[in-house]
Design an enzyme around this catalytic site. Structure first.
Site, short mmCIF file in Angstrom:
data_model
loop_
_atom_site.label_atom_id
_atom_site.label_comp_id
_atom_site.label_asym_id
_atom_site.label_seq_id
_atom_site.Cartn_x
_atom_site.Cartn_y
_atom_site.Cartn_z
N ASP A 8 0.86 -1.19 0.00
CA ASP A 8 0.00 0.00 0.00
C ASP A 8 0.90 1.24 0.00
OD1 ASP A 8 -2.40 1.54 0.14
OD2 ASP A 8 -2.25 1.69 2.30
N SER A 9 0.26 2.40 -0.13
CA SER A 9 1.01 3.66 -0.06
C SER A 9 1.36 4.01 1.39
CB SER A 9 0.15 4.79 -0.62
OG SER A 9 -1.03 4.88 0.18
N TYR A 40 -1.28 8.21 -2.67
CA TYR A 40 -1.50 7.69 -4.02
C TYR A 40 -2.77 8.26 -4.64
CZ TYR A 40 2.02 3.95 -4.50
OH TYR A 40 3.18 3.24 -4.68
N GLY A 41 -3.73 8.62 -3.81
CA GLY A 41 -5.01 9.10 -4.31
C GLY A 41 -4.92 10.45 -5.00
N CYS A 72 -4.53 -1.67 -2.00
CA CYS A 72 -4.74 -0.24 -2.23
C CYS A 72 -5.69 -0.08 -3.42
CB CYS A 72 -3.39 0.40 -2.55
SG CYS A 72 -3.49 2.12 -3.05
N ASN A 73 -6.84 0.53 -3.18
CA ASN A 73 -7.81 0.72 -4.26
C ASN A 73 -7.28 1.68 -5.32
OD1 ASN A 73 -10.77 -0.33 -3.18
ND2 ASN A 73 -9.42 0.28 -1.53
N GLU A 150 -3.81 7.51 9.00
CA GLU A 150 -2.36 7.40 9.25
C GLU A 150 -2.04 7.91 10.66
OE1 GLU A 150 0.54 6.69 7.14
OE2 GLU A 150 -0.84 5.75 5.72
N CYS A 184 -11.32 2.69 0.16
CA CYS A 184 -9.89 2.97 0.37
C CYS A 184 -9.52 2.13 1.58
CB CYS A 184 -9.68 4.45 0.66
SG CYS A 184 -8.02 4.83 1.28
N THR A 185 -8.39 1.42 1.50
CA THR A 185 -8.05 0.48 2.57
C THR A 185 -7.70 1.18 3.88
OG1 THR A 185 -5.80 0.39 1.67
CG2 THR A 185 -7.33 -1.37 1.04
N HIS A 186 -7.45 2.48 3.82
CA HIS A 186 -7.22 3.23 5.07
C HIS A 186 -8.51 3.36 5.89
CE1 HIS A 186 -3.39 4.51 3.31
NE2 HIS A 186 -3.07 5.07 4.47
N1 DGL Z 1 -4.95 3.01 0.88
C1 DGL Z 1 -5.03 3.51 -0.42
C2 DGL Z 1 -6.29 3.16 -1.16
O1 DGL Z 1 -6.91 2.15 -0.87
C3 DGL Z 1 -4.37 4.81 -0.82
C4 DGL Z 1 -4.50 6.02 0.01
C5 DGL Z 1 -3.61 7.11 -0.58
O2 DGL Z 1 -2.38 6.94 -0.56
O3 DGL Z 1 -4.16 8.10 -1.09
O4 DGL Z 1 -6.68 3.84 -2.07
#
Ligand code: DGL
Length: 265
Positions: A8-9, A40-41, A72-73, A150, A184-186
Protein backbone atom coordinates in the site's frame (compact mmCIF):
# COMPACT_ATOMS: atom_id res chain seq x y z
CA UNK A 1 6.40 -21.61 3.53
CA UNK A 2 4.38 -19.28 1.33
CA UNK A 3 5.41 -15.65 1.43
CA UNK A 4 3.02 -12.81 0.53
CA UNK A 5 3.84 -9.23 -0.29
CA UNK A 6 1.11 -6.88 0.92
CA UNK A 7 1.48 -3.44 -0.61
CA UNK A 8 0.00 0.00 0.00
CA UNK A 9 1.01 3.66 -0.06
CA UNK A 10 0.87 3.70 3.75
CA UNK A 11 -0.86 1.95 6.65
CA UNK A 12 -4.15 1.22 4.81
CA UNK A 13 -2.97 -2.23 3.75
CA UNK A 14 -2.86 -3.19 7.43
CA UNK A 15 -6.65 -3.52 7.31
CA UNK A 16 -6.10 -6.16 4.60
CA UNK A 17 -3.13 -7.73 6.42
CA UNK A 18 -5.30 -8.33 9.50
CA UNK A 19 -7.96 -10.14 7.48
CA UNK A 20 -5.35 -12.14 5.55
CA UNK A 21 -3.51 -13.49 8.60
CA UNK A 22 -6.81 -14.39 10.24
CA UNK A 23 -7.80 -16.55 7.27
CA UNK A 24 -4.31 -17.78 6.37
CA UNK A 25 -2.42 -18.11 9.67
CA UNK A 26 0.34 -20.25 8.15
CA UNK A 27 1.55 -17.70 5.64
CA UNK A 28 4.43 -15.26 6.11
CA UNK A 29 4.07 -11.66 4.95
CA UNK A 30 6.18 -8.78 3.84
CA UNK A 31 4.40 -5.45 4.08
CA UNK A 32 5.65 -2.63 1.86
CA UNK A 33 4.42 0.91 2.35
CA UNK A 34 5.39 3.34 -0.42
CA UNK A 35 5.26 6.41 1.80
CA UNK A 36 7.73 8.20 -0.51
CA UNK A 37 4.87 8.62 -3.01
CA UNK A 38 2.02 8.98 -0.46
CA UNK A 39 -0.80 9.89 -1.01
CA UNK A 40 -1.50 7.69 -4.02
CA UNK A 41 -5.01 9.10 -4.31
CA UNK A 42 -3.55 12.33 -5.71
CA UNK A 43 -1.14 10.88 -8.28
CA UNK A 44 -1.83 10.77 -11.99
CA UNK A 45 -2.33 7.37 -13.57
CA UNK A 46 0.92 7.13 -15.52
CA UNK A 47 3.09 8.14 -12.55
CA UNK A 48 1.38 5.48 -10.48
CA UNK A 49 1.78 2.68 -13.05
CA UNK A 50 5.47 3.45 -13.61
CA UNK A 51 6.18 3.69 -9.88
CA UNK A 52 4.30 0.48 -8.99
CA UNK A 53 5.91 -1.60 -11.72
CA UNK A 54 9.45 -0.45 -10.91
CA UNK A 55 9.19 -0.63 -7.12
CA UNK A 56 7.39 -3.99 -6.96
CA UNK A 57 9.70 -5.50 -9.57
CA UNK A 58 12.76 -4.50 -7.53
CA UNK A 59 11.23 -5.79 -4.29
CA UNK A 60 10.23 -9.15 -5.76
CA UNK A 61 13.71 -9.59 -7.26
CA UNK A 62 15.33 -9.05 -3.88
CA UNK A 63 12.88 -11.01 -1.67
CA UNK A 64 11.24 -14.43 -2.05
CA UNK A 65 7.61 -13.53 -2.85
CA UNK A 66 4.95 -16.05 -3.98
CA UNK A 67 2.00 -13.67 -4.33
CA UNK A 68 1.46 -9.90 -4.42
CA UNK A 69 -1.56 -8.30 -2.76
CA UNK A 70 -2.14 -4.74 -3.93
CA UNK A 71 -3.91 -3.62 -0.75
CA UNK A 72 -4.74 -0.24 -2.23
CA UNK A 73 -7.81 0.72 -4.26
CA UNK A 74 -6.09 3.75 -5.84
CA UNK A 75 -3.36 1.47 -7.23
CA UNK A 76 -5.51 -1.57 -8.09
CA UNK A 77 -8.13 0.38 -10.04
CA UNK A 78 -5.48 1.67 -12.43
CA UNK A 79 -2.63 -0.85 -12.50
CA UNK A 80 -3.96 -4.34 -11.85
CA UNK A 81 -3.99 -5.48 -15.46
CA UNK A 82 -0.50 -4.17 -16.23
CA UNK A 83 0.91 -5.66 -13.02
CA UNK A 84 -0.65 -9.03 -13.81
CA UNK A 85 0.91 -8.93 -17.26
CA UNK A 86 4.30 -8.00 -15.79
CA UNK A 87 4.62 -10.61 -13.01
CA UNK A 88 4.45 -14.37 -13.32
CA UNK A 89 3.26 -14.80 -9.70
CA UNK A 90 -0.41 -14.11 -8.76
CA UNK A 91 -1.35 -10.46 -8.20
CA UNK A 92 -4.50 -9.90 -6.13
CA UNK A 93 -6.03 -6.43 -5.97
CA UNK A 94 -8.50 -4.52 -3.85
CA UNK A 95 -11.33 -2.63 -5.56
CA UNK A 96 -14.40 -0.90 -4.06
CA UNK A 97 -17.02 -3.35 -2.73
CA UNK A 98 -19.88 -1.98 -4.84
CA UNK A 99 -21.49 -5.38 -5.45
CA UNK A 100 -21.94 -6.47 -1.78
CA UNK A 101 -23.06 -2.95 -0.85
CA UNK A 102 -25.66 -3.02 -3.59
CA UNK A 103 -26.98 -6.35 -2.28
CA UNK A 104 -27.51 -5.12 1.29
CA UNK A 105 -28.79 -1.57 0.74
CA UNK A 106 -32.45 -1.30 1.73
CA UNK A 107 -33.14 2.27 0.67
CA UNK A 108 -31.10 1.94 -2.58
CA UNK A 109 -28.85 4.88 -1.71
CA UNK A 110 -25.18 3.93 -1.51
CA UNK A 111 -22.33 6.25 -0.52
CA UNK A 112 -18.95 5.50 -2.07
CA UNK A 113 -16.14 7.11 -0.10
CA UNK A 114 -12.65 6.66 -1.55
CA UNK A 115 -9.60 8.66 -2.58
CA UNK A 116 -10.09 11.40 -5.21
CA UNK A 117 -8.34 9.14 -7.74
CA UNK A 118 -10.46 6.04 -7.11
CA UNK A 119 -13.67 8.07 -7.34
CA UNK A 120 -12.73 9.22 -10.85
CA UNK A 121 -11.49 5.92 -12.25
CA UNK A 122 -13.07 4.25 -15.29
CA UNK A 123 -12.75 0.98 -13.34
CA UNK A 124 -14.93 2.36 -10.53
CA UNK A 125 -17.51 3.67 -12.97
CA UNK A 126 -17.66 0.24 -14.61
CA UNK A 127 -18.24 -1.43 -11.21
CA UNK A 128 -21.14 0.93 -10.52
CA UNK A 129 -22.64 0.36 -13.99
CA UNK A 130 -22.35 -3.40 -13.60
CA UNK A 131 -23.52 -3.89 -10.01
CA UNK A 132 -25.45 -0.81 -8.91
CA UNK A 133 -27.05 0.68 -12.01
CA UNK A 134 -30.45 0.53 -10.28
CA UNK A 135 -29.14 2.38 -7.20
CA UNK A 136 -28.32 5.98 -6.44
CA UNK A 137 -24.55 6.01 -5.85
CA UNK A 138 -23.22 9.14 -4.14
CA UNK A 139 -19.48 9.73 -4.38
CA UNK A 140 -17.07 11.42 -2.05
CA UNK A 141 -13.29 11.66 -2.55
CA UNK A 142 -11.15 12.48 0.48
CA UNK A 143 -7.44 12.57 1.22
CA UNK A 144 -8.09 14.01 4.67
CA UNK A 145 -9.60 10.70 5.80
CA UNK A 146 -6.47 8.90 4.58
CA UNK A 147 -4.32 11.23 6.68
CA UNK A 148 -6.57 10.87 9.73
CA UNK A 149 -6.16 7.08 9.51
CA UNK A 150 -2.36 7.40 9.25
CA UNK A 151 -2.30 9.68 12.27
CA UNK A 152 -4.58 7.40 14.28
CA UNK A 153 -1.98 4.65 13.99
CA UNK A 154 0.72 6.94 15.33
CA UNK A 155 -1.41 7.26 18.49
CA UNK A 156 -3.01 10.63 17.67
CA UNK A 157 -6.65 11.04 18.61
CA UNK A 158 -8.98 11.22 15.57
CA UNK A 159 -10.63 14.63 15.35
CA UNK A 160 -14.28 13.58 15.15
CA UNK A 161 -15.33 17.04 13.96
CA UNK A 162 -12.91 17.00 11.03
CA UNK A 163 -14.17 13.57 10.09
CA UNK A 164 -17.82 14.61 10.34
CA UNK A 165 -17.05 17.62 8.10
CA UNK A 166 -15.95 15.23 5.35
CA UNK A 167 -19.34 13.49 5.50
CA UNK A 168 -21.33 16.74 5.88
CA UNK A 169 -22.73 16.62 2.29
CA UNK A 170 -24.40 13.29 3.12
CA UNK A 171 -25.35 14.00 6.73
CA UNK A 172 -27.73 16.78 5.69
CA UNK A 173 -29.58 14.55 3.21
CA UNK A 174 -32.98 13.08 3.88
CA UNK A 175 -32.89 10.16 3.36
CA UNK A 176 -29.19 9.51 3.92
CA UNK A 177 -27.36 6.59 2.30
CA UNK A 178 -27.98 3.46 4.39
CA UNK A 179 -24.81 1.77 3.12
CA UNK A 180 -21.29 3.12 2.66
CA UNK A 181 -18.57 1.51 0.56
CA UNK A 182 -15.20 2.15 2.20
CA UNK A 183 -13.32 2.28 -1.11
CA UNK A 184 -9.89 2.97 0.37
CA UNK A 185 -8.05 0.48 2.57
CA UNK A 186 -7.22 3.23 5.07
CA UNK A 187 -10.89 3.76 5.93
CA UNK A 188 -11.67 0.50 7.77
CA UNK A 189 -9.12 1.76 10.31
CA UNK A 190 -11.64 4.56 11.04
CA UNK A 191 -14.76 2.37 11.08
CA UNK A 192 -15.92 3.32 14.58
CA UNK A 193 -15.41 7.03 14.01
CA UNK A 194 -17.21 6.93 10.63
CA UNK A 195 -20.14 4.98 12.10
CA UNK A 196 -20.44 7.60 14.87
CA UNK A 197 -21.18 10.31 12.24
CA UNK A 198 -24.36 8.51 11.12
CA UNK A 199 -26.71 8.70 14.09
CA UNK A 200 -29.45 6.65 12.41
CA UNK A 201 -27.03 3.83 11.67
CA UNK A 202 -25.28 2.84 8.46
CA UNK A 203 -23.83 -0.34 6.93
CA UNK A 204 -20.08 -0.04 6.35
CA UNK A 205 -18.77 -2.34 3.63
CA UNK A 206 -15.14 -2.95 2.70
CA UNK A 207 -13.26 -5.51 0.62
CA UNK A 208 -10.96 -6.94 3.33
CA UNK A 209 -12.69 -10.24 3.99
CA UNK A 210 -13.29 -10.97 0.30
CA UNK A 211 -9.63 -10.32 -0.53
CA UNK A 212 -8.45 -12.53 2.31
CA UNK A 213 -10.71 -15.32 0.99
CA UNK A 214 -9.31 -14.87 -2.51
CA UNK A 215 -5.74 -15.05 -1.17
CA UNK A 216 -6.58 -18.23 0.78
CA UNK A 217 -7.99 -19.93 -2.32
CA UNK A 218 -4.86 -19.11 -4.33
CA UNK A 219 -2.48 -20.50 -1.71
CA UNK A 220 -1.46 -24.12 -2.24
CA UNK A 221 -3.05 -26.56 0.24
CA UNK A 222 -1.27 -26.52 3.59
CA UNK A 223 1.40 -29.20 3.96
CA UNK A 224 2.19 -30.29 7.52
CA UNK A 225 5.93 -30.81 6.90
CA UNK A 226 6.23 -27.08 6.26
CA UNK A 227 5.24 -26.34 9.85
CA UNK A 228 8.93 -26.42 10.83
CA UNK A 229 9.41 -22.90 9.36
CA UNK A 230 7.99 -20.25 11.64
CA UNK A 231 5.58 -17.64 10.27
CA UNK A 232 7.12 -14.19 10.16
CA UNK A 233 5.94 -10.67 9.33
CA UNK A 234 8.35 -7.97 8.18
CA UNK A 235 7.43 -4.42 7.19
CA UNK A 236 9.19 -1.83 5.06
CA UNK A 237 8.71 1.79 4.04
CA UNK A 238 10.36 3.72 1.19
CA UNK A 239 11.16 7.05 2.85
CA UNK A 240 12.68 7.61 6.26
CA UNK A 241 10.73 10.37 7.99
CA UNK A 242 9.35 11.27 11.41
CA UNK A 243 5.96 9.70 10.68
CA UNK A 244 7.61 6.28 10.19
CA UNK A 245 9.31 6.60 13.57
CA UNK A 246 5.90 7.28 15.10
CA UNK A 247 4.31 4.35 13.23
CA UNK A 248 6.89 1.78 14.29
CA UNK A 249 5.14 0.67 17.48
CA UNK A 250 1.82 0.18 15.63
CA UNK A 251 3.56 -2.27 13.27
CA UNK A 252 5.33 -4.08 16.12
CA UNK A 253 2.05 -4.33 18.07
CA UNK A 254 0.44 -6.01 15.06
CA UNK A 255 3.11 -8.72 15.13
CA UNK A 256 5.72 -7.40 12.70
CA UNK A 257 9.29 -8.29 13.69
CA UNK A 258 10.73 -5.24 11.98
CA UNK A 259 9.80 -1.98 10.26
CA UNK A 260 12.70 -0.90 8.09
CA UNK A 261 13.65 1.34 5.18
CA UNK A 262 13.52 -0.35 1.78
CA UNK A 263 15.84 1.64 -0.42
CA UNK A 264 14.55 2.19 -3.94
CA UNK A 265 15.46 5.13 -6.16
N1 DGL B 1 -4.95 3.01 0.88
C1 DGL B 1 -5.03 3.51 -0.42
C2 DGL B 1 -6.29 3.16 -1.16
O1 DGL B 1 -6.91 2.15 -0.87
C3 DGL B 1 -4.37 4.81 -0.82
C4 DGL B 1 -4.50 6.02 0.01
C5 DGL B 1 -3.61 7.11 -0.58
O2 DGL B 1 -2.38 6.94 -0.56
O3 DGL B 1 -4.16 8.10 -1.09
O4 DGL B 1 -6.68 3.84 -2.07
Amino acid sequence: MQQLLIFDSGVGGLSIFQEVIQQSPNVSCYYLSDNAYFPYGELDEQTLITRLTGLLDAFVKSHPVDMIVIACNSASTVALSSLRAHFCIPVVGVVPAIKPASLISQNNIIGLVATPATIERTYTRALIDEFASDKEVLKLGSTLLVKLAENKLTGKEVEQEALAAVFAPWLTLNPQPDTLVLGCTHFPLLKDEIARCFENGVNLVDSGEAIAKRVATLLPPFKSERLTTAVSYQAFYTLQDRQQLLLKSAFLNLGFESFLLYQYA
